[in-house]
Design a protein around this motif. Structure first.
Motif, PDB file in Angstrom:
ATOM      1  N   GLU A 171       3.101  20.171  -0.534  1.00 42.29           N
ATOM      2  CA  GLU A 171       2.582  19.884  -1.871  1.00 42.29           C
ATOM      3  C   GLU A 171       2.167  18.420  -1.979  1.00 42.29           C
ATOM      4  O   GLU A 171       1.087  18.097  -2.492  1.00 42.29           O
ATOM      5  CB  GLU A 171       3.641  20.204  -2.927  1.00 42.29           C
ATOM      6  N   LEU A 172       3.005  17.523  -1.483  1.00 40.91           N
ATOM      7  CA  LEU A 172       2.715  16.096  -1.548  1.00 40.91           C
ATOM      8  C   LEU A 172       1.509  15.734  -0.678  1.00 40.91           C
ATOM      9  O   LEU A 172       0.649  14.947  -1.091  1.00 40.91           O
ATOM     10  CB  LEU A 172       3.938  15.292  -1.111  1.00 40.91           C
ATOM     11  N   VAL A 173       1.448  16.298   0.508  1.00 35.61           N
ATOM     12  CA  VAL A 173       0.340  15.990   1.410  1.00 35.61           C
ATOM     13  C   VAL A 173      -0.965  16.552   0.867  1.00 35.61           C
ATOM     14  O   VAL A 173      -2.016  15.898   0.930  1.00 35.61           O
ATOM     15  CB  VAL A 173       0.617  16.538   2.823  1.00 35.61           C
ATOM     16  N   THR A 174      -0.911  17.758   0.321  1.00 35.57           N
ATOM     17  CA  THR A 174      -2.118  18.365  -0.242  1.00 35.57           C
ATOM     18  C   THR A 174      -2.665  17.528  -1.380  1.00 35.57           C
ATOM     19  O   THR A 174      -3.881  17.348  -1.525  1.00 35.57           O
ATOM     20  CB  THR A 174      -1.825  19.793  -0.725  1.00 35.57           C
ATOM     21  N   ARG A 175      -1.764  16.988  -2.182  1.00 37.94           N
ATOM     22  CA  ARG A 175      -2.181  16.156  -3.306  1.00 37.94           C
ATOM     23  C   ARG A 175      -2.852  14.872  -2.814  1.00 37.94           C
ATOM     24  O   ARG A 175      -3.856  14.429  -3.374  1.00 37.94           O
ATOM     25  CB  ARG A 175      -0.967  15.815  -4.175  1.00 37.94           C
ATOM     26  N   GLN A 176      -2.313  14.280  -1.761  1.00 39.30           N
ATOM     27  CA  GLN A 176      -2.872  13.031  -1.243  1.00 39.30           C
ATOM     28  C   GLN A 176      -4.045  13.279  -0.307  1.00 39.30           C
ATOM     29  O   GLN A 176      -4.978  12.479  -0.240  1.00 39.30           O
ATOM     30  CB  GLN A 176      -1.786  12.246  -0.503  1.00 39.30           C
ATOM     31  N   GLY A 177      -4.010  14.383   0.412  1.00 39.15           N
ATOM     32  CA  GLY A 177      -5.042  14.689   1.384  1.00 39.15           C
ATOM     33  C   GLY A 177      -4.581  14.405   2.807  1.00 39.15           C
ATOM     34  O   GLY A 177      -3.662  13.610   3.026  1.00 39.15           O
ATOM     35  N   PHE A 178      -5.212  15.070   3.760  1.00 36.02           N
ATOM     36  CA  PHE A 178      -4.906  14.850   5.171  1.00 36.02           C
ATOM     37  C   PHE A 178      -5.716  13.670   5.697  1.00 36.02           C
ATOM     38  O   PHE A 178      -6.877  13.499   5.348  1.00 36.02           O
ATOM     39  CB  PHE A 178      -5.260  16.097   5.986  1.00 36.02           C
ATOM     40  N   GLY A 179      -5.085  12.901   6.557  1.00 38.73           N
ATOM     41  CA  GLY A 179      -5.821  11.871   7.269  1.00 38.73           C
ATOM     42  C   GLY A 179      -6.644  12.529   8.370  1.00 38.73           C
ATOM     43  O   GLY A 179      -6.318  13.626   8.835  1.00 38.73           O
ATOM     44  N   THR A 180      -7.690  11.886   8.806  1.00 36.79           N
ATOM     45  CA  THR A 180      -8.536  12.434   9.863  1.00 36.79           C
ATOM     46  C   THR A 180      -8.575  11.469  11.042  1.00 36.79           C
ATOM     47  O   THR A 180      -8.420  10.256  10.860  1.00 36.79           O
ATOM     48  CB  THR A 180      -9.977  12.662   9.362  1.00 36.79           C
ATOM     49  N   PRO A 181      -8.782  11.984  12.246  1.00 40.15           N
ATOM     50  CA  PRO A 181      -8.874  11.101  13.429  1.00 40.15           C
ATOM     51  C   PRO A 181      -9.934  10.019  13.276  1.00 40.15           C
ATOM     52  O   PRO A 181      -9.789   8.931  13.827  1.00 40.15           O
ATOM     53  CB  PRO A 181      -9.210  12.082  14.549  1.00 40.15           C
ATOM     54  N   LYS A 182     -10.969  10.304  12.522  1.00 37.78           N
ATOM     55  CA  LYS A 182     -12.034   9.305  12.318  1.00 37.78           C
ATOM     56  C   LYS A 182     -11.486   8.075  11.600  1.00 37.78           C
ATOM     57  O   LYS A 182     -11.881   6.944  11.882  1.00 37.78           O
ATOM     58  CB  LYS A 182     -13.164   9.927  11.497  1.00 37.78           C
ATOM     59  N   ASP A 183     -10.580   8.297  10.652  1.00 38.35           N
ATOM     60  CA  ASP A 183     -10.033   7.202   9.857  1.00 38.35           C
ATOM     61  C   ASP A 183      -8.704   6.689  10.392  1.00 38.35           C
ATOM     62  O   ASP A 183      -8.301   5.562  10.074  1.00 38.35           O
ATOM     63  CB  ASP A 183      -9.846   7.654   8.407  1.00 38.35           C
ATOM     64  N   TYR A 184      -8.016   7.488  11.174  1.00 37.90           N
ATOM     65  CA  TYR A 184      -6.693   7.108  11.667  1.00 37.90           C
ATOM     66  C   TYR A 184      -6.663   7.235  13.189  1.00 37.90           C
ATOM     67  O   TYR A 184      -7.583   6.832  13.860  1.00 37.90           O
ATOM     68  CB  TYR A 184      -5.619   7.953  10.963  1.00 37.90           C
ATOM     69  N   GLY A 185      -5.636   7.803  13.759  1.00 39.08           N
ATOM     70  CA  GLY A 185      -5.556   7.910  15.205  1.00 39.08           C
ATOM     71  C   GLY A 185      -6.123   9.229  15.702  1.00 39.08           C
ATOM     72  O   GLY A 185      -6.262  10.188  14.937  1.00 39.08           O
ATOM     73  N   ALA A 188       0.835  -1.200   0.000  1.00 35.81           N
ATOM     74  CA  ALA A 188       0.000   0.000   0.000  1.00 35.81           C
ATOM     75  C   ALA A 188       0.869   1.248   0.000  1.00 35.81           C
ATOM     76  O   ALA A 188       1.986   1.259   0.521  1.00 35.81           O
ATOM     77  CB  ALA A 188      -0.917   0.005   1.214  1.00 35.81           C
ATOM     78  N   ASP A 189       0.359   2.314  -0.588  1.00 35.63           N
ATOM     79  CA  ASP A 189       1.033   3.595  -0.488  1.00 35.63           C
ATOM     80  C   ASP A 189       0.925   4.105   0.943  1.00 35.63           C
ATOM     81  O   ASP A 189      -0.106   3.961   1.595  1.00 35.63           O
ATOM     82  CB  ASP A 189       0.405   4.615  -1.437  1.00 35.63           C
ATOM     83  N   VAL A 190       1.985   4.701   1.414  1.00 34.04           N
ATOM     84  CA  VAL A 190       2.021   5.239   2.770  1.00 34.04           C
ATOM     85  C   VAL A 190       1.169   6.509   2.835  1.00 34.04           C
ATOM     86  O   VAL A 190       1.249   7.363   1.947  1.00 34.04           O
ATOM     87  CB  VAL A 190       3.466   5.564   3.175  1.00 34.04           C
ATOM     88  N   TRP A 191       0.351   6.636   3.877  1.00 34.28           N
ATOM     89  CA  TRP A 191      -0.412   7.856   4.087  1.00 34.28           C
ATOM     90  C   TRP A 191       0.530   8.863   4.735  1.00 34.28           C
ATOM     91  O   TRP A 191       0.936   8.715   5.879  1.00 34.28           O
ATOM     92  CB  TRP A 191      -1.635   7.592   4.962  1.00 34.28           C
ATOM     93  N   LEU A 192       0.884   9.900   4.001  1.00 36.47           N
ATOM     94  CA  LEU A 192       1.998  10.764   4.391  1.00 36.47           C
ATOM     95  C   LEU A 192       1.724  11.622   5.618  1.00 36.47           C
ATOM     96  O   LEU A 192       2.614  11.828   6.441  1.00 36.47           O
ATOM     97  CB  LEU A 192       2.370  11.675   3.214  1.00 36.47           C
ATOM     98  N   SER A 193       0.498  12.119   5.768  1.00 36.48           N
ATOM     99  CA  SER A 193       0.234  13.098   6.821  1.00 36.48           C
ATOM    100  C   SER A 193       0.193  12.499   8.221  1.00 36.48           C
ATOM    101  O   SER A 193       0.424  13.221   9.197  1.00 36.48           O
ATOM    102  CB  SER A 193      -1.079  13.831   6.548  1.00 36.48           C
ATOM    103  N   CYS A 194      -0.100  11.207   8.327  1.00 36.41           N
ATOM    104  CA  CYS A 194      -0.324  10.661   9.672  1.00 36.41           C
ATOM    105  C   CYS A 194       0.376   9.325   9.899  1.00 36.41           C
ATOM    106  O   CYS A 194      -0.110   8.483  10.644  1.00 36.41           O
ATOM    107  CB  CYS A 194      -1.818  10.535   9.952  1.00 36.41           C
ATOM    108  N   SER A 195       1.531   9.128   9.267  1.00 36.14           N
ATOM    109  CA  SER A 195       2.318   7.916   9.503  1.00 36.14           C
ATOM    110  C   SER A 195       3.753   8.301   9.823  1.00 36.14           C
ATOM    111  O   SER A 195       4.256   9.332   9.351  1.00 36.14           O
ATOM    112  CB  SER A 195       2.294   7.000   8.274  1.00 36.14           C
TER     113      SER A 195
END
Length: 264
Positions: free
Chosen positions: A154-168, A130-137
């Motif tokens: 730029e990279l995080v904006t392109r992928q999007g921010f993770g949210t506490p609902k989906d991550y920690g 899997a691709d690594v989720w950049l903002s929250c790993s």
């Protein structure tokens, strides 16, 4: 890109997120592909062995052929031979899950792992490939902190921010919060997170550098009851030493340090 090729790849990527399969009509709707074109593309993919129908007129799902191609690619690239012993050693030293991810253009992807968890207790074992989720790993932070703030955002904006609902519960959801993690990682020389990627889990990661550029990341992850902040600080020299060891020998694999797409 050729329209049919683009749609075919979209179907494969979409099915990879639904291992139990999806019906034709739903895929056509979700990917905005005409029903007849979607049916034709799935038929072609089925003919080549990438897709199967669970039953006649039933849902479509991926076969293991895609997995086989990926594993074969990694095997021929020498990743397992080069990094395997190092990852195994680090897993035994830490007693936790150790993973290697590689930088490829603007993506960071998990490609290898070694599990050092004890036989009893919680095991932390996410899917590979899997691709690594950049903002929250931790792995994402370890790569991003080697870049400028502008490039990282730029990279995080392109992928999007993770949210506490989906991550920690402590996943950063703003630029300011993310930069706080990255600046701290630059000072330490490695990333460290606690309940950021997943509730009850912690992780640390260090970049694998070659010629002043990050070509990959090595991480250690586990339940925070074992992998506490104090334990991560204790493991930091061992993790940094492993990353430093892998950098010079990574030349033996063509998969490390490839130039960005369209360059070189």
């Amino acid at each position: 890109m050729n329209l049919a090729l683009d749609r075919g790849l979209s179907l494969l990527e979409h099915l990879s997120r639904h291992p139990d399969g999806l019906p034709l009509a739903l895929m056509a709707e979700e990917l905005d592909i005409p029903l007849s074109a979607c049916h034709r593309l799935l038929g072609d993919l089925q003919h080549r062995g990438y897709v199967r129908q669970k039953r006649k007129q039933g849902d479509y799902q991926l076969t293991t052929k895609v997995v086989s191609i990926g594993l074969g690619y990694l095997s021929h690239g020498g990743i397992v031979d080069i990094a395997g012993p190092l990852l195994e050693r680090l897993a035994q030293q830490s007693g936790e899950l150790v993973r290697l991810s590689l930088v490829d253009d603007d993506r960071l992807t998990f490609v290898a792992k070694a599990q050092g968890a004890r036989q009893q207790g919680v095991r932390y074992d996410p899917d590979m490939g899997a691709d690594v989720w950049l903002s929250c790993s931790a792995s994402g932070h370890a790569w991003l902190h080697t870049l400028s703030d502008e490039r990282a955002l730029e990279l995080v904006t392109r992928q999007g921010f993770g949210t506490p609902k989906d991550y920690g519960p402590k996943a950063p959801t703003t630029v300011k919060a993310l930069l706080g993690f990255l600046h701290a990682a630059r000072v330490r020389g490695y990333a460290m997170i606690d309940e950021v990627f997943a509730p009850g889990m912690s992780a640390m990661a260090a970049p694998v550098m070659r010629r002043h550029e990050a070509i990959g990341v090595i991480s250690i992850a586990g339940p925070r009851t074992r992998l506490s902040v104090a334990r991560m600080q204790e493991l930091a020299p061992t993790l940094l030493a492993a990353a430093a060891e892998l950098g010079p020998i990574s030349n033996a694999s063509s998969l490390f340090g490839r130039p960005p797409l369209g360059k070189g």
